[in-house]
Design a protein around this motif. Structure first.
Motif, PDB file in Angstrom:
ATOM      1  N   CYS A   1       0.849  -1.188   0.000  1.00  0.00           N
ATOM      2  CA  CYS A   1       0.000   0.000   0.000  1.00  0.00           C
ATOM      3  C   CYS A   1       0.888   1.243   0.000  1.00  0.00           C
ATOM      4  N   LYS A   2       0.676   2.138  -0.966  1.00  0.00           N
ATOM      5  CA  LYS A   2       1.453   3.378  -1.009  1.00  0.00           C
ATOM      6  C   LYS A   2       1.036   4.331   0.108  1.00  0.00           C
ATOM      7  N   ALA A   3      -0.207   4.201   0.585  1.00  0.00           N
ATOM      8  CA  ALA A   3      -0.696   5.117   1.620  1.00  0.00           C
ATOM      9  C   ALA A   3      -0.046   4.848   2.979  1.00  0.00           C
ATOM     10  N   CYS A   4       0.148   3.568   3.332  1.00  0.00           N
ATOM     11  CA  CYS A   4       0.713   3.257   4.652  1.00  0.00           C
ATOM     12  C   CYS A   4       2.043   2.516   4.581  1.00  0.00           C
ATOM     13  N   GLY A   5       2.391   1.969   3.407  1.00  0.00           N
ATOM     14  CA  GLY A   5       3.656   1.267   3.245  1.00  0.00           C
ATOM     15  C   GLY A   5       3.628  -0.199   3.641  1.00  0.00           C
ATOM     16  N   CYS A   6       2.473  -0.696   4.052  1.00  0.00           N
ATOM     17  CA  CYS A   6       2.379  -2.080   4.522  1.00  0.00           C
ATOM     18  C   CYS A   6       2.295  -3.077   3.367  1.00  0.00           C
ATOM     19  N   PHE A   7       2.761  -4.292   3.640  1.00  0.00           N
ATOM     20  CA  PHE A   7       2.562  -5.404   2.722  1.00  0.00           C
ATOM     21  C   PHE A   7       1.144  -5.906   2.955  1.00  0.00           C
ATOM     22  N   THR A   8       0.288  -5.727   1.975  1.00  0.00           N
ATOM     23  CA  THR A   8      -1.140  -5.969   2.174  1.00  0.00           C
ATOM     24  C   THR A   8      -1.500  -7.431   2.343  1.00  0.00           C
ATOM     25  N   TRP A   9      -0.718  -8.341   1.775  1.00  0.00           N
ATOM     26  CA  TRP A   9      -1.048  -9.754   1.911  1.00  0.00           C
ATOM     27  C   TRP A   9      -1.094 -10.154   3.382  1.00  0.00           C
ATOM     28  N   HIS A  10      -0.185  -9.619   4.177  1.00  0.00           N
ATOM     29  CA  HIS A  10      -0.125  -9.934   5.594  1.00  0.00           C
ATOM     30  C   HIS A  10      -1.057  -9.044   6.413  1.00  0.00           C
ATOM     31  N   LYS A  11      -1.100  -7.770   6.084  1.00  0.00           N
ATOM     32  CA  LYS A  11      -1.911  -6.824   6.863  1.00  0.00           C
ATOM     33  C   LYS A  11      -3.396  -7.194   6.836  1.00  0.00           C
ATOM     34  N   THR A  12      -3.861  -7.724   5.721  1.00  0.00           N
ATOM     35  CA  THR A  12      -5.285  -8.065   5.606  1.00  0.00           C
ATOM     36  C   THR A  12      -5.695  -9.168   6.569  1.00  0.00           C
ATOM     37  N   ARG A  13      -4.754  -9.918   7.105  1.00  0.00           N
ATOM     38  CA  ARG A  13      -5.039 -11.004   8.057  1.00  0.00           C
ATOM     39  C   ARG A  13      -5.070 -10.558   9.512  1.00  0.00           C
ATOM     40  N   LEU A  14      -4.620  -9.363   9.790  1.00  0.00           N
ATOM     41  CA  LEU A  14      -4.498  -8.907  11.171  1.00  0.00           C
ATOM     42  C   LEU A  14      -5.770  -8.193  11.623  1.00  0.00           C
ATOM     43  N   THR A  15      -6.370  -8.714  12.681  1.00  0.00           N
ATOM     44  CA  THR A  15      -7.663  -8.234  13.165  1.00  0.00           C
ATOM     45  C   THR A  15      -7.678  -6.746  13.469  1.00  0.00           C
ATOM     46  N   ARG A  16      -6.660  -6.255  14.132  1.00  0.00           N
ATOM     47  CA  ARG A  16      -6.658  -4.859  14.594  1.00  0.00           C
ATOM     48  C   ARG A  16      -6.230  -3.849  13.540  1.00  0.00           C
ATOM     49  N   GLU A  17      -5.814  -4.323  12.379  1.00  0.00           N
ATOM     50  CA  GLU A  17      -5.374  -3.412  11.329  1.00  0.00           C
ATOM     51  C   GLU A  17      -6.571  -2.826  10.575  1.00  0.00           C
ATOM     52  N   THR A  18      -6.360  -1.649  10.015  1.00  0.00           N
ATOM     53  CA  THR A  18      -7.390  -0.975   9.218  1.00  0.00           C
ATOM     54  C   THR A  18      -6.752  -0.422   7.952  1.00  0.00           C
ATOM     55  N   CYS A  19      -7.584  -0.132   7.000  1.00  0.00           N
ATOM     56  CA  CYS A  19      -7.126   0.526   5.776  1.00  0.00           C
ATOM     57  C   CYS A  19      -6.951   2.013   6.082  1.00  0.00           C
ATOM     58  N   PRO A  20      -5.816   2.605   5.722  1.00  0.00           N
ATOM     59  CA  PRO A  20      -5.614   4.027   5.998  1.00  0.00           C
ATOM     60  C   PRO A  20      -6.566   4.916   5.192  1.00  0.00           C
ATOM     61  N   LEU A  21      -7.173   4.347   4.158  1.00  0.00           N
ATOM     62  CA  LEU A  21      -8.118   5.100   3.333  1.00  0.00           C
ATOM     63  C   LEU A  21      -9.560   4.687   3.614  1.00  0.00           C
ATOM     64  N   ASP A  22      -9.747   3.859   4.637  1.00  0.00           N
ATOM     65  CA  ASP A  22     -11.071   3.396   5.079  1.00  0.00           C
ATOM     66  C   ASP A  22     -11.846   2.677   3.975  1.00  0.00           C
ATOM     67  N   ARG A  23     -11.170   1.779   3.266  1.00  0.00           N
ATOM     68  CA  ARG A  23     -11.795   1.055   2.141  1.00  0.00           C
ATOM     69  C   ARG A  23     -12.089  -0.393   2.440  1.00  0.00           C
ATOM     70  N   TRP A  24     -11.756  -0.862   3.637  1.00  0.00           N
ATOM     71  CA  TRP A  24     -12.034  -2.256   3.990  1.00  0.00           C
ATOM     72  C   TRP A  24     -13.421  -2.392   4.573  1.00  0.00           C
ATOM     73  N   PRO A  25     -14.040  -3.571   4.405  1.00  0.00           N
ATOM     74  CA  PRO A  25     -15.339  -3.788   5.024  1.00  0.00           C
ATOM     75  C   PRO A  25     -15.201  -3.838   6.545  1.00  0.00           C
ATOM     76  N   SER A  26     -16.232  -3.456   7.216  1.00  0.00           N
ATOM     77  CA  SER A  26     -16.239  -3.477   8.682  1.00  0.00           C
ATOM     78  C   SER A  26     -16.218  -4.915   9.175  1.00  0.00           C
ATOM     79  N   LEU A  27     -15.544  -5.150  10.289  1.00  0.00           N
ATOM     80  CA  LEU A  27     -15.559  -6.475  10.899  1.00  0.00           C
ATOM     81  C   LEU A  27     -16.921  -6.779  11.502  1.00  0.00           C
TER      82      LEU A  27
END
Length: 88
Positions: free
Chosen positions: A59-85
């Motif tokens: 992700c250019k917005a936060c610099g994270c590797f998204t493949w791993h970040k998408t698995r972490l419960t407490r993580e969020t999209c810096p652009l608020d584009r992920w579905p709510s848990l």
């Protein structure tokens, strides 16, 4: 939203390593594959996502590797584009 604003590269690297270790140990790891896949689709369709090898992009917005970040419960999209848990 999570933001790495103001953190040094070393601080982001260390924080990311801790989060990955927690995911590998099953701590804070998201187990609902439908939500993980929805997050990954949101990342892959975003103009801030950089394609990497084997769909392991960044992700250019936060610099994270998204493949791993998408698995972490407490993580969020810096652009608020992920579905709510709560309401995937």
């Amino acid at each position: 939203m999570s933001c790495n604003c103001g953190k040094t590269s070393a601080g982001r690297l260390l924080g990311g390593a801790v989060k990955l270790a927690q995911a590998e140990l099953g701590i804070s790891r998201l187990r609902d594959e439908d939500i993980v896949q929805a997050r990954r689709r949101a990342c892959e369709g975003c103009d801030q996502w950089l394609q990497g090898p084997l769909r392991h992009g960044r992700c250019k917005a936060c610099g994270c590797f998204t493949w791993h970040k998408t698995r972490l419960t407490r993580e969020t999209c810096p652009l608020d584009r992920w579905p709510s848990l709560l309401n995937p």
